[in-house]
Each structure stands twice: as structure tokens, then as C-alpha cells.
Write an enzyme that holds these catalytic residues in place. Structure first.
Site, PDB file in Angstrom:
ATOM      1  N   THR A  31       0.851  -1.187   0.000  1.00  0.00           N
ATOM      2  CA  THR A  31       0.000   0.000   0.000  1.00  0.00           C
ATOM      3  C   THR A  31       0.888   1.239   0.000  1.00  0.00           C
ATOM      4  OG1 THR A  31      -1.866  -1.059   1.057  1.00  0.00           O
ATOM      5  CG2 THR A  31      -1.611   1.293   1.475  1.00  0.00           C
ATOM      6  N   GLN A 104      -4.316  -7.112  -5.853  1.00  0.00           N
ATOM      7  CA  GLN A 104      -4.777  -7.639  -4.569  1.00  0.00           C
ATOM      8  C   GLN A 104      -6.140  -7.033  -4.209  1.00  0.00           C
ATOM      9  OE1 GLN A 104      -2.947  -6.607  -0.750  1.00  0.00           O
ATOM     10  NE2 GLN A 104      -2.672  -8.786  -0.331  1.00  0.00           N
ATOM     11  N   HIS A 180      -6.956 -11.002  -0.652  1.00  0.00           N
ATOM     12  CA  HIS A 180      -6.253 -10.621   0.586  1.00  0.00           C
ATOM     13  C   HIS A 180      -7.009 -11.202   1.786  1.00  0.00           C
ATOM     14  CE1 HIS A 180      -3.817  -8.554   3.359  1.00  0.00           C
ATOM     15  NE2 HIS A 180      -3.918  -7.307   2.936  1.00  0.00           N
ATOM     16  N   TYR A 185      -7.581  -8.157   7.957  1.00  0.00           N
ATOM     17  CA  TYR A 185      -8.670  -7.518   7.216  1.00  0.00           C
ATOM     18  C   TYR A 185      -9.864  -8.475   7.156  1.00  0.00           C
ATOM     19  CZ  TYR A 185      -5.171  -4.013   6.503  1.00  0.00           C
ATOM     20  OH  TYR A 185      -4.227  -3.052   6.745  1.00  0.00           O
ATOM     21  N   ARG A 232      -3.748 -14.879  -0.120  1.00  0.00           N
ATOM     22  CA  ARG A 232      -2.701 -14.552   0.862  1.00  0.00           C
ATOM     23  C   ARG A 232      -3.177 -14.805   2.294  1.00  0.00           C
ATOM     24  NH1 ARG A 232       1.075  -9.202   2.214  1.00  0.00           N
ATOM     25  NH2 ARG A 232       2.925 -10.403   1.750  1.00  0.00           N
ATOM     26  N   ASN A 240      -2.802  -5.602  13.008  1.00  0.00           N
ATOM     27  CA  ASN A 240      -4.224  -5.326  13.236  1.00  0.00           C
ATOM     28  C   ASN A 240      -4.782  -6.157  14.392  1.00  0.00           C
ATOM     29  OD1 ASN A 240      -5.071  -3.192  11.577  1.00  0.00           O
ATOM     30  ND2 ASN A 240      -5.114  -4.503   9.767  1.00  0.00           N
ATOM     31  N   GLY A 322       8.963  -7.269   0.145  1.00  0.00           N
ATOM     32  CA  GLY A 322       8.237  -6.026   0.355  1.00  0.00           C
ATOM     33  C   GLY A 322       9.154  -4.836   0.563  1.00  0.00           C
ATOM     34  N   ARG A 323       9.510  -4.573   1.811  1.00  0.00           N
ATOM     35  CA  ARG A 323      10.221  -3.333   2.148  1.00  0.00           C
ATOM     36  C   ARG A 323      11.500  -3.087   1.359  1.00  0.00           C
ATOM     37  NH1 ARG A 323       9.102  -4.623   8.334  1.00  0.00           N
ATOM     38  NH2 ARG A 323       9.260  -6.660   7.315  1.00  0.00           N
TER      39      ARG A 323
END
Ligand SMILES: Cc1cc2nc3c(=O)[nH]c(=O)nc-3n(C[C@H](O)[C@H](O)[C@H](O)COP(=O)(O)O)c2cc1C
Length: 376
Positions: A31, A104, A180, A185, A232, A240, A322-323
């Protein structure tokens, strides 16, 4: 005689769902919140993804399937025709660079806030609030709210939203979609006992908690072929405010069930680098391999060495990064050549809300950085 380095498994091609991927490195869904208030994909996003097309597969950022799914400033949607159209420029830019791209599909559930919902409470399987730092809304930083538990009769329309989003993604040219069901979520909230205290057909035992994900998978697979649909999961995650005592039983069951569909891949956040709960030994890729026979993708905290090792030992077919991709658009080339990586991008630039290039598309490749040094 010149010694050629051993070719690395990480850079070998892989065929998935009839798609030839150039290598095993996947851009993890990230995101970046560059879509602005319209939630439309834009030219800057196309540039960002094209810059990272060295990955064999790109998973485009979490994209909301309905207005109710929203809960993050500046993230893109795919619930209107205009939003679907807007994604075409991103897909085309990635295809022009010879890579593949999935989208996604996202519903935030209880992680949303009434500021995104016209004053109505966000929805969830059960009325259980996130114990966390709060939400950034268009009106500022707010505390999490206790969500409204969805009525059973509302669930078919949520499934229909996923299916409509998948159709728009297909029409925009995406090679596939990723459902996702991770990171706390909506679908993860249904799956896990911590957040699902329902007593209808969608709560209680694991079979019932899995039901919404099953219906979404079946619906989405009817739009895209199953071989172009990934899922995923985050069995070890705490993001979260997640983590359930029966996580191992839950995620083993989910993977076993998902095996039946012939999916493009199962994407498992096995690593602990994105935060983890303390309910027992973390689940490993090997445990997923034992019950899921299709392509398996690992993620979280991998680097070139550990990604290579996971593929060589047969634990994974693909590794999502990712990062490290944030500040290294040419990450795959850097891995391939052993070039140094740029340091992690400043977290204040990760999400912007608006289409700003700072901390987004302005990271140099290794080659262009080297040219600058030589010229100076
Ligand atoms: C800035 C940022 C945005 C993210 N956005 C998403 C997202 O949209 N969807 C998702 O499933 N995970 C998201 N994640 C989690 C990443 O996909 C990934 O799982 C995590 O960063 C761990 O992998 P890494 O150690 O390679 O970075 C995000 C992570 C970061 C740092």
C-alpha cells in the site's frame, strides 16, 4: 578459463497458471496510498510499478472492492468502471516491461472507520474492536471503533463485490488477482477465532469460519480461471491485533481446502518480520507444502540469500519481497549482481495519500546512482 557463477534458483523462470514468470522474485503487495481522493490508479503509479518490473511477478497494492471496503486515505479502488479503466495504464506499463501483474483485492472490515463510511460504523464478523494505535482518516487520527457485526444476509453482496472487482481487474488486463485474506482484514477476521464469535453458518468451527473465504474464492474463480487466482494468508501475524490460539488448526484447514481449487498460488507470510503473535511455534512453509500442492509463495523478512535457500530446499516456489523493494526499484538486478542495497525508505514516505513522487518513484537504480558518482 573464466569461471561462471552458478545460476541461482531465484533467477530461474517459473510457470504458474500458464504464465511464464521470468524469475522467482515477487513484488509483495505494498500500500503506497498515491491514488488521492478519487481512488483512481494514475500515471505515477504506472511509473512506480514499471520501475519494479524486474520482479517475475508484481502483486499490486491492496485495492478496495467496494466503498464499504475502504478505510485508508488515498488507496485505489476497483469498484467503479472508471477505477477499472484507470488500472489499464498500470497493467500496460508492466506488460511493456515484460513482467506479470496481479491485483490484490481488499476489504478492510473492522480496520476501517466511520469517517470512511458516511458516519456508519465499519463492519466485521463480530463487534470486536481492534486494540491498536488507531486509524488515519480524512479527518485526522482517530481511535479504532467497535465495528458492527454483519448480518448473515449481507454476506452475499460482499461476495458479489469481490466477483465484480475480479471482473474489472480481468477487463483491465491484470494477469490475475490475489485475494487478501491476511493482516487482520475482513476475510482474516472471519477466518480467525479471535475475531469471529458468530453463531451462524459463518462462525463457530473452522469449517464455518472458512466459509466466507471459500465463497469469495469460488466466486472469483468463476470470473478468472482458478489458475489466475492467488490467496494470501498470515498464519503467524499480529498486525491489526490478530493472532488466535487455534491458528495452526485454522490455517492448516484453510490451506487444505484451498488446495482443491487449483489456484495460481498460495501466498503465506511465514516470516516474522512483519510482527508475530505468541500462540506457539510459528507455522512454516513446509507445513503448508504438506497440505497444499500448488505453487507456494513465502514472504516476510527474506533477502537474496534466504529466498534462494527457501527455493533450493523446496520450501517455496516464489518469494515475495516487500520493504527492500521500496528504495530499490531494481532490486532483482541488485540481487543478481550482488550490488549493495539502498537503505530502507523513510517510513514517513511509505503512504502519502496524494500522488507524490517523493519517496515513491524517485529512488535511483544502482546503475544510475553509479553514473552520478562517476560524473561528480
Ligand atoms: C508500506 C507497506 C505497505 C504494505 N501494504 C500491504 C498491502 O497492501 N497488502 C498486503 O497484503 N500487505 C501489505 N504489506 C505487507 C507486505 O506485503 C509484506 O508482507 C511485509 O512488508 C513483510 O515483507 P518484507 O519483510 O519483505 O517487507 C505492506 C507493508 C508495508 C511496509
Amino acid at each position: 578459463m573464466e569461471m561462471k557463477p552458478t545460476p541461482k534458483a531465484l533467477f530461474s523462470p517459473f510457470t504458474m497458471g500458464g504464465l511464464l514468470l521470468n524469475n522467482r522474485v515477487v513484488l509483495a503487495p505494498l500500500t503506497r496510498a498515491r491514488a488521492g481522493t478519487s481512488r483512481l490508479a494514475n500515471a505515477l503509479m504506472a511509473e512506480y510499478y514499471a520501475q519494479r518490473a524486474g520482479a517475475g511477478l508484481l502483486i499490486a497494492e491492496a485495492t478496495t472492492i467496494s466503498p464499504q471496503a475502504n478505510g485508508f486515505v488515498g488507496t485505489p479502488g476497483i469498484y467503479t468502471d472508471e477505477q477499472g479503466e484507470a488500472w489499464k495504464q498500470v497493467v500496460d506499463a508492466v506488460h511493456e516491461k515484460g513482467s506479470r501483474i496481479f491485483l490484490q483485492l481488499w476489504h478492510m472490515g473492522r480496520a476501517s472507520h466511520s469517517d470512511f463510511q458516511g458516519g456508519k460504523l465499519p463492519v466485521a464478523p463480530s463487534a470486536i474492536r481492534i486494540d491498536g494505535e488507531g486509524v488515519r482518516t480524512p479527518l485526522g487520527k482517530k481511535s479504532h471503533e467497535t465495528p458492527r457485526a454483519l448480518d448473515t444476509k449481507e454476506l452475499p453482496s460482499i461476495v458479489a463485490d469481490y466477483v465484480a472487482a475480479a471482473k474489472r481487474a480481468r477487463d483491465a488486463g491484470f494477469d490475475g488477482v490475489e485475494i487478501h485474506a491476511a493482516n487482520g482484514y475482513l476475510l482474516d477476521q472471519f477466518l480467525q477465532s479471535k475475531t469471529n464469535l458468530r453463531n451462524d453458518a459463518y462462525g463457530g468451527g473452522i469449517e464455518n469460519r472458512f466459509r466466507l473465504l471459500r465463497e469469495v474464492v469460488e466466486g472469483v474463480c468463476s470470473e478468472f480461471s482458478a489458475a489466475r487466482v492467488g490467496v494470501r494468508l498470515a498464519p503467524n501475524g499480529a498486525f491489526n491485533d490478530m493472532g488466535s490460539p487455534d491458528f495452526r488448526e485454522t490455517f492448516t484447514y484453510a490451506a487444505e481446502q484451498l488446495d482443491a481449487y487449483g489456484l495460481a498460488y498460495l501466498h503465506v507470510m511465514d516470516g516474522l518480520a512483519f510482527g508475530s503473535h505468541q500462540f506457539g511455534e510459528p507455522m512454516t512453509l513446509e507445513e503448508f507444502r504438506a497440505v497444499f500442492r500448488g505453487p507456494l509463495m513465502g514472504n516476510s523478512g527474506y533477502d537474496a540469500e534466504s529466498a534462494e535457500a527457501a527455493i533450493v530446499r523446496g520450501a517455496a516456489d516464489l518469494i515475495a519481497i516487500g520493504r527492500p523493494f521500496l528504495a530499490n526499484p531494481d532490486l532483482v538486478e541488485r540481487y543478481r549482481n550482488g550490488w549493495p542495497l539502498a537503505p530502507l525508505a523513510d517510513a514517513s514516505t511509505w503512504y502519502s495519500g496524494e500522488p507524490t513522487s517523493a519517496g515513491y518513484t524517485d529512488f535511483p537504480t544502482h546503475a544510475s546512482a553509479a553514473r552520478k558518482v562517476t560524473a561528480a
